[in-house]
Design a protein around this motif. Structure first.
Motif, PDB file in Angstrom:
ATOM      1  N   HIS A 137      -2.556 -28.784  32.720  1.00  0.00           N
ATOM      2  CA  HIS A 137      -2.268 -27.973  33.900  1.00  0.00           C
ATOM      3  C   HIS A 137      -0.814 -28.083  34.372  1.00  0.00           C
ATOM      4  CE1 HIS A 137      -6.464 -26.692  34.631  1.00  0.00           C
ATOM      5  NE2 HIS A 137      -6.742 -27.829  34.041  1.00  0.00           N
ATOM      6  N   ALA A 138       0.008 -28.853  33.662  1.00  0.00           N
ATOM      7  CA  ALA A 138       1.439 -28.862  33.969  1.00  0.00           C
ATOM      8  C   ALA A 138       2.042 -27.510  33.582  1.00  0.00           C
ATOM      9  CB  ALA A 138       2.148 -29.987  33.216  1.00  0.00           C
ATOM     10  N   VAL A 139       3.121 -27.118  34.259  1.00  0.00           N
ATOM     11  CA  VAL A 139       3.824 -25.886  33.927  1.00  0.00           C
ATOM     12  C   VAL A 139       4.556 -26.066  32.596  1.00  0.00           C
ATOM     13  CG1 VAL A 139       5.718 -24.377  34.614  1.00  0.00           C
ATOM     14  CG2 VAL A 139       4.067 -25.151  36.316  1.00  0.00           C
ATOM     15  N   LEU A 140       4.391 -25.096  31.710  1.00  0.00           N
ATOM     16  CA  LEU A 140       5.059 -25.143  30.415  1.00  0.00           C
ATOM     17  C   LEU A 140       6.521 -24.729  30.583  1.00  0.00           C
ATOM     18  CD1 LEU A 140       4.212 -25.616  27.386  1.00  0.00           C
ATOM     19  CD2 LEU A 140       4.187 -23.126  27.183  1.00  0.00           C
ATOM     20  N   PRO A 141       7.475 -25.538  30.137  1.00  0.00           N
ATOM     21  CA  PRO A 141       8.880 -25.131  30.240  1.00  0.00           C
ATOM     22  C   PRO A 141       9.118 -23.818  29.500  1.00  0.00           C
ATOM     23  CG  PRO A 141       8.716 -27.464  29.724  1.00  0.00           C
ATOM     24  CD  PRO A 141       7.333 -26.899  29.584  1.00  0.00           C
ATOM     25  N   PRO A 142      10.131 -23.047  29.910  1.00  0.00           N
ATOM     26  CA  PRO A 142      10.376 -21.756  29.274  1.00  0.00           C
ATOM     27  C   PRO A 142      10.655 -21.898  27.780  1.00  0.00           C
ATOM     28  CG  PRO A 142      12.244 -22.425  30.636  1.00  0.00           C
ATOM     29  CD  PRO A 142      11.127 -23.355  30.953  1.00  0.00           C
ATOM     30  N   PHE A 143      10.020 -21.006  27.006  1.00  0.00           N
ATOM     31  CA  PHE A 143      10.165 -20.905  25.551  1.00  0.00           C
ATOM     32  C   PHE A 143       9.384 -21.980  24.796  1.00  0.00           C
ATOM     33  CE2 PHE A 143      13.013 -19.679  21.825  1.00  0.00           C
ATOM     34  CZ  PHE A 143      12.554 -18.379  21.785  1.00  0.00           C
ATOM     35  N   PHE A 144       8.759 -22.911  25.496  1.00  0.00           N
ATOM     36  CA  PHE A 144       7.898 -23.885  24.818  1.00  0.00           C
ATOM     37  C   PHE A 144       6.682 -23.205  24.191  1.00  0.00           C
ATOM     38  CE2 PHE A 144       8.451 -28.625  25.832  1.00  0.00           C
ATOM     39  CZ  PHE A 144       9.834 -28.536  25.892  1.00  0.00           C
ATOM     40  N   HIS A 145       6.418 -21.962  24.562  1.00  0.00           N
ATOM     41  CA  HIS A 145       5.280 -21.282  23.932  1.00  0.00           C
ATOM     42  C   HIS A 145       5.493 -21.076  22.434  1.00  0.00           C
ATOM     43  CE1 HIS A 145       7.833 -17.734  25.090  1.00  0.00           C
ATOM     44  NE2 HIS A 145       7.488 -17.343  23.872  1.00  0.00           N
TER      45      HIS A 145
END
Length: 268
Positions: A37-45
Protein backbone atom coordinates in the motif's frame (compact mmCIF):
# COMPACT_ATOMS: atom_id res chain seq x y z
CA UNK A 1 -16.09 1.19 -44.12
CA UNK A 2 -14.84 1.22 -40.54
CA UNK A 3 -11.07 1.09 -39.98
CA UNK A 4 -9.80 -1.97 -38.09
CA UNK A 5 -9.27 -1.45 -34.38
CA UNK A 6 -5.71 -0.79 -33.25
CA UNK A 7 -4.00 -3.88 -31.80
CA UNK A 8 -4.12 -4.00 -28.02
CA UNK A 9 -2.57 -6.12 -25.30
CA UNK A 10 -3.75 -6.37 -21.68
CA UNK A 11 -1.45 -7.42 -18.84
CA UNK A 12 -2.37 -7.67 -15.15
CA UNK A 13 -0.13 -7.59 -12.11
CA UNK A 14 -0.57 -8.02 -8.36
CA UNK A 15 1.99 -5.20 -7.81
CA UNK A 16 3.93 -7.19 -5.24
CA UNK A 17 5.99 -4.91 -2.93
CA UNK A 18 9.23 -6.98 -2.96
CA UNK A 19 9.81 -6.19 -6.62
CA UNK A 20 9.66 -2.43 -6.00
CA UNK A 21 11.86 -2.85 -2.92
CA UNK A 22 14.41 -4.69 -5.08
CA UNK A 23 14.55 -1.79 -7.54
CA UNK A 24 14.85 0.61 -4.61
CA UNK A 25 17.89 -1.35 -3.44
CA UNK A 26 19.40 -1.67 -6.92
CA UNK A 27 19.22 2.11 -7.37
CA UNK A 28 20.73 2.60 -3.89
CA UNK A 29 17.91 4.91 -2.85
CA UNK A 30 18.17 4.15 0.85
CA UNK A 31 15.34 4.25 3.35
CA UNK A 32 13.19 1.35 4.56
CA UNK A 33 12.08 -1.11 1.85
CA UNK A 34 8.83 -0.25 0.11
CA UNK A 35 5.91 -2.24 1.52
CA UNK A 36 2.28 -2.98 0.75
CA UNK A 37 0.00 0.00 0.00
CA UNK A 38 3.01 2.33 -0.20
CA UNK A 39 2.96 4.80 -3.11
CA UNK A 40 4.98 3.51 -6.06
CA UNK A 41 7.67 6.02 -7.12
CA UNK A 42 7.20 7.38 -10.66
CA UNK A 43 8.26 4.99 -13.45
CA UNK A 44 8.75 2.09 -11.03
CA UNK A 45 5.87 0.45 -12.90
CA UNK A 46 8.54 -0.67 -15.39
CA UNK A 47 9.31 -3.63 -13.09
CA UNK A 48 5.69 -4.84 -13.35
CA UNK A 49 3.47 -6.21 -16.12
CA UNK A 50 6.01 -8.71 -17.44
CA UNK A 51 5.32 -10.12 -20.89
CA UNK A 52 7.10 -13.42 -20.33
CA UNK A 53 7.67 -15.36 -23.57
CA UNK A 54 9.35 -18.77 -24.02
CA UNK A 55 12.75 -18.83 -25.80
CA UNK A 56 11.21 -19.83 -29.12
CA UNK A 57 9.13 -16.65 -29.15
CA UNK A 58 12.15 -14.34 -28.84
CA UNK A 59 14.11 -12.62 -31.56
CA UNK A 60 17.90 -12.72 -31.93
CA UNK A 61 18.21 -9.68 -29.66
CA UNK A 62 16.31 -11.23 -26.74
CA UNK A 63 13.14 -9.15 -27.19
CA UNK A 64 9.80 -10.79 -27.99
CA UNK A 65 9.89 -11.58 -31.70
CA UNK A 66 8.21 -8.99 -33.94
CA UNK A 67 5.44 -9.93 -36.33
CA UNK A 68 2.79 -10.47 -33.68
CA UNK A 69 1.82 -7.38 -31.70
CA UNK A 70 4.53 -5.18 -33.26
CA UNK A 71 4.79 -5.72 -37.04
CA UNK A 72 7.97 -7.09 -38.62
CA UNK A 73 9.44 -4.20 -40.58
CA UNK A 74 12.61 -6.04 -41.61
CA UNK A 75 14.83 -3.96 -39.32
CA UNK A 76 16.63 -5.99 -36.64
CA UNK A 77 17.91 -3.35 -34.21
CA UNK A 78 15.53 -1.89 -31.61
CA UNK A 79 16.01 1.02 -29.25
CA UNK A 80 13.75 2.88 -26.82
CA UNK A 81 13.75 6.36 -28.40
CA UNK A 82 11.76 8.23 -25.76
CA UNK A 83 8.50 8.55 -23.91
CA UNK A 84 5.85 10.82 -22.45
CA UNK A 85 4.03 10.14 -19.21
CA UNK A 86 1.05 11.70 -17.50
CA UNK A 87 0.47 10.88 -13.83
CA UNK A 88 -3.22 11.15 -12.93
CA UNK A 89 -2.79 9.53 -9.53
CA UNK A 90 -0.46 7.33 -7.52
CA UNK A 91 -0.08 3.61 -8.05
CA UNK A 92 0.02 1.69 -4.77
CA UNK A 93 1.80 -1.53 -3.96
CA UNK A 94 -0.13 -4.67 -3.19
CA UNK A 95 -3.26 -3.58 -5.09
CA UNK A 96 -3.83 -5.37 -8.44
CA UNK A 97 -3.52 -3.22 -11.55
CA UNK A 98 -4.12 -3.63 -15.27
CA UNK A 99 -2.07 -2.23 -18.16
CA UNK A 100 -3.61 -1.88 -21.60
CA UNK A 101 -1.11 -1.36 -24.43
CA UNK A 102 -2.28 0.00 -27.77
CA UNK A 103 -0.26 0.17 -30.98
CA UNK A 104 -0.75 3.84 -31.85
CA UNK A 105 1.46 4.43 -34.87
CA UNK A 106 3.99 2.80 -37.21
CA UNK A 107 6.01 5.16 -39.40
CA UNK A 108 8.81 4.24 -41.82
CA UNK A 109 11.46 6.81 -42.78
CA UNK A 110 14.94 7.10 -44.25
CA UNK A 111 17.68 8.65 -42.11
CA UNK A 112 21.40 9.34 -42.34
CA UNK A 113 22.13 5.77 -41.25
CA UNK A 114 19.59 4.15 -43.60
CA UNK A 115 15.96 3.06 -43.27
CA UNK A 116 14.24 3.62 -39.92
CA UNK A 117 10.91 2.68 -38.46
CA UNK A 118 9.25 4.45 -35.54
CA UNK A 119 6.66 2.64 -33.45
CA UNK A 120 4.55 4.39 -30.79
CA UNK A 121 2.80 2.43 -28.06
CA UNK A 122 0.37 3.80 -25.47
CA UNK A 123 0.21 2.17 -22.05
CA UNK A 124 -2.74 2.98 -19.78
CA UNK A 125 -2.48 1.68 -16.21
CA UNK A 126 -5.68 1.32 -14.19
CA UNK A 127 -5.85 0.49 -10.49
CA UNK A 128 -9.06 0.20 -8.44
CA UNK A 129 -11.00 1.17 -11.56
CA UNK A 130 -9.17 4.50 -11.97
CA UNK A 131 -6.66 5.51 -14.66
CA UNK A 132 -3.45 6.27 -12.78
CA UNK A 133 -0.73 6.53 -15.46
CA UNK A 134 -0.80 7.04 -19.22
CA UNK A 135 2.49 6.51 -21.04
CA UNK A 136 3.49 6.86 -24.69
CA UNK A 137 6.55 4.79 -25.56
CA UNK A 138 8.53 5.54 -28.73
CA UNK A 139 10.61 2.74 -30.26
CA UNK A 140 12.97 2.99 -33.22
CA UNK A 141 14.03 0.10 -35.44
CA UNK A 142 17.02 0.24 -37.77
CA UNK A 143 19.39 -1.83 -39.89
CA UNK A 144 22.54 -3.51 -38.63
CA UNK A 145 25.50 -1.12 -38.80
CA UNK A 146 27.79 -1.30 -41.81
CA UNK A 147 31.44 -1.56 -40.63
CA UNK A 148 32.64 1.03 -43.16
CA UNK A 149 29.81 3.50 -42.66
CA UNK A 150 30.76 6.71 -40.80
CA UNK A 151 28.96 7.24 -37.53
CA UNK A 152 26.94 10.44 -37.21
CA UNK A 153 28.24 12.91 -34.67
CA UNK A 154 26.16 12.90 -31.48
CA UNK A 155 24.54 16.15 -30.33
CA UNK A 156 26.29 18.26 -27.72
CA UNK A 157 24.91 18.68 -24.22
CA UNK A 158 24.00 22.18 -22.98
CA UNK A 159 26.72 23.95 -21.01
CA UNK A 160 24.51 25.96 -18.66
CA UNK A 161 23.46 23.40 -16.04
CA UNK A 162 22.45 24.68 -12.63
CA UNK A 163 23.12 21.23 -11.11
CA UNK A 164 25.54 18.59 -12.40
CA UNK A 165 25.98 15.30 -10.53
CA UNK A 166 28.21 12.37 -11.46
CA UNK A 167 26.61 9.02 -12.30
CA UNK A 168 27.90 5.48 -12.77
CA UNK A 169 26.22 2.46 -14.32
CA UNK A 170 28.21 -0.67 -13.41
CA UNK A 171 27.40 -4.00 -15.01
CA UNK A 172 25.76 -5.22 -11.79
CA UNK A 173 23.18 -2.43 -12.03
CA UNK A 174 22.55 -3.16 -15.71
CA UNK A 175 22.04 -6.85 -14.94
CA UNK A 176 19.69 -6.18 -12.02
CA UNK A 177 17.65 -3.65 -13.99
CA UNK A 178 17.31 -6.07 -16.91
CA UNK A 179 16.19 -8.80 -14.51
CA UNK A 180 13.71 -6.65 -12.61
CA UNK A 181 12.10 -5.32 -15.81
CA UNK A 182 12.29 -8.77 -17.48
CA UNK A 183 14.12 -7.09 -20.37
CA UNK A 184 16.01 -9.70 -22.37
CA UNK A 185 17.62 -7.19 -24.75
CA UNK A 186 21.14 -8.54 -25.13
CA UNK A 187 22.82 -5.16 -25.65
CA UNK A 188 22.52 -4.60 -21.90
CA UNK A 189 24.28 -7.76 -20.66
CA UNK A 190 25.90 -9.62 -23.61
CA UNK A 191 29.01 -7.60 -24.41
CA UNK A 192 30.06 -9.78 -27.35
CA UNK A 193 26.64 -9.43 -28.98
CA UNK A 194 26.47 -5.68 -28.30
CA UNK A 195 29.86 -5.05 -29.90
CA UNK A 196 30.04 -7.65 -32.69
CA UNK A 197 26.43 -7.72 -33.88
CA UNK A 198 24.98 -4.29 -33.09
CA UNK A 199 28.23 -2.31 -33.27
CA UNK A 200 28.25 -0.64 -29.86
CA UNK A 201 31.38 0.22 -27.91
CA UNK A 202 30.28 -1.81 -24.87
CA UNK A 203 27.16 -2.66 -22.93
CA UNK A 204 24.44 -0.07 -23.47
CA UNK A 205 22.85 1.58 -20.44
CA UNK A 206 19.06 1.16 -20.64
CA UNK A 207 17.22 4.23 -21.88
CA UNK A 208 14.46 3.78 -19.27
CA UNK A 209 17.10 3.47 -16.55
CA UNK A 210 18.46 6.90 -17.51
CA UNK A 211 14.90 8.23 -17.57
CA UNK A 212 14.23 6.67 -14.16
CA UNK A 213 17.19 8.49 -12.61
CA UNK A 214 16.04 11.82 -14.02
CA UNK A 215 12.43 11.21 -12.97
CA UNK A 216 13.35 10.45 -9.37
CA UNK A 217 15.45 13.63 -9.24
CA UNK A 218 12.55 15.67 -10.60
CA UNK A 219 10.06 14.04 -8.20
CA UNK A 220 12.30 14.92 -5.26
CA UNK A 221 11.80 18.61 -6.12
CA UNK A 222 7.99 18.38 -6.34
CA UNK A 223 5.38 15.74 -7.27
CA UNK A 224 5.28 15.05 -11.00
CA UNK A 225 2.25 15.65 -13.19
CA UNK A 226 3.98 14.82 -16.49
CA UNK A 227 7.41 13.88 -17.75
CA UNK A 228 8.78 13.58 -21.30
CA UNK A 229 12.17 12.24 -22.33
CA UNK A 230 14.09 11.63 -25.55
CA UNK A 231 17.18 9.55 -26.26
CA UNK A 232 19.90 11.17 -28.38
CA UNK A 233 22.98 8.94 -28.14
CA UNK A 234 23.84 5.70 -26.33
CA UNK A 235 25.82 5.59 -23.10
CA UNK A 236 28.15 2.64 -22.45
CA UNK A 237 28.63 0.94 -19.10
CA UNK A 238 32.33 1.89 -18.95
CA UNK A 239 31.70 5.59 -19.52
CA UNK A 240 31.27 8.31 -16.90
CA UNK A 241 28.07 10.32 -17.04
CA UNK A 242 26.48 13.34 -15.39
CA UNK A 243 22.89 14.14 -14.50
CA UNK A 244 22.29 17.82 -15.29
CA UNK A 245 19.42 20.17 -14.56
CA UNK A 246 18.38 23.69 -15.49
CA UNK A 247 14.93 24.69 -14.25
CA UNK A 248 12.63 21.82 -15.16
CA UNK A 249 14.88 20.63 -18.00
CA UNK A 250 17.06 17.58 -17.33
CA UNK A 251 19.68 15.79 -19.39
CA UNK A 252 22.27 13.03 -19.20
CA UNK A 253 25.71 14.06 -20.39
CA UNK A 254 28.31 11.52 -21.49
CA UNK A 255 32.03 11.89 -22.24
CA UNK A 256 33.05 14.58 -24.70
CA UNK A 257 30.01 16.71 -23.87
CA UNK A 258 27.79 14.07 -25.55
CA UNK A 259 24.05 14.50 -25.04
CA UNK A 260 22.65 11.06 -24.24
CA UNK A 261 19.12 11.92 -23.11
CA UNK A 262 17.05 15.03 -22.45
CA UNK A 263 13.82 15.48 -20.52
CA UNK A 264 11.22 18.00 -19.37
CA UNK A 265 9.26 17.78 -16.11
CA UNK A 266 5.85 19.26 -15.28
CA UNK A 267 4.92 19.32 -11.62
CA UNK A 268 1.48 18.94 -10.09
Amino acid sequence: MDEPAAPTQILRDAMDPPRAAALQAALDLGGPPLRGHAVLPPFFHQVYFWDARPPGALGRDGHPRVGDFIPDLGLPRRMWAGGRLTFYGSLRLGIPAEKTTTLVKVEEKSGRSGPLAFVTLRHDIVQSGVLRVSEHQDLVYREDPHPAAPRPAPPEAPDDAEDRDALAFPTTLLFRYSALTFNGHRIHYDRDYAQRVEGYGGLVVHGPLLAQVMMLTAEARAPLRAFAFRAHAPLMDTEPAWLCRKGESYWIEGPGNRLCMSAEAIHA
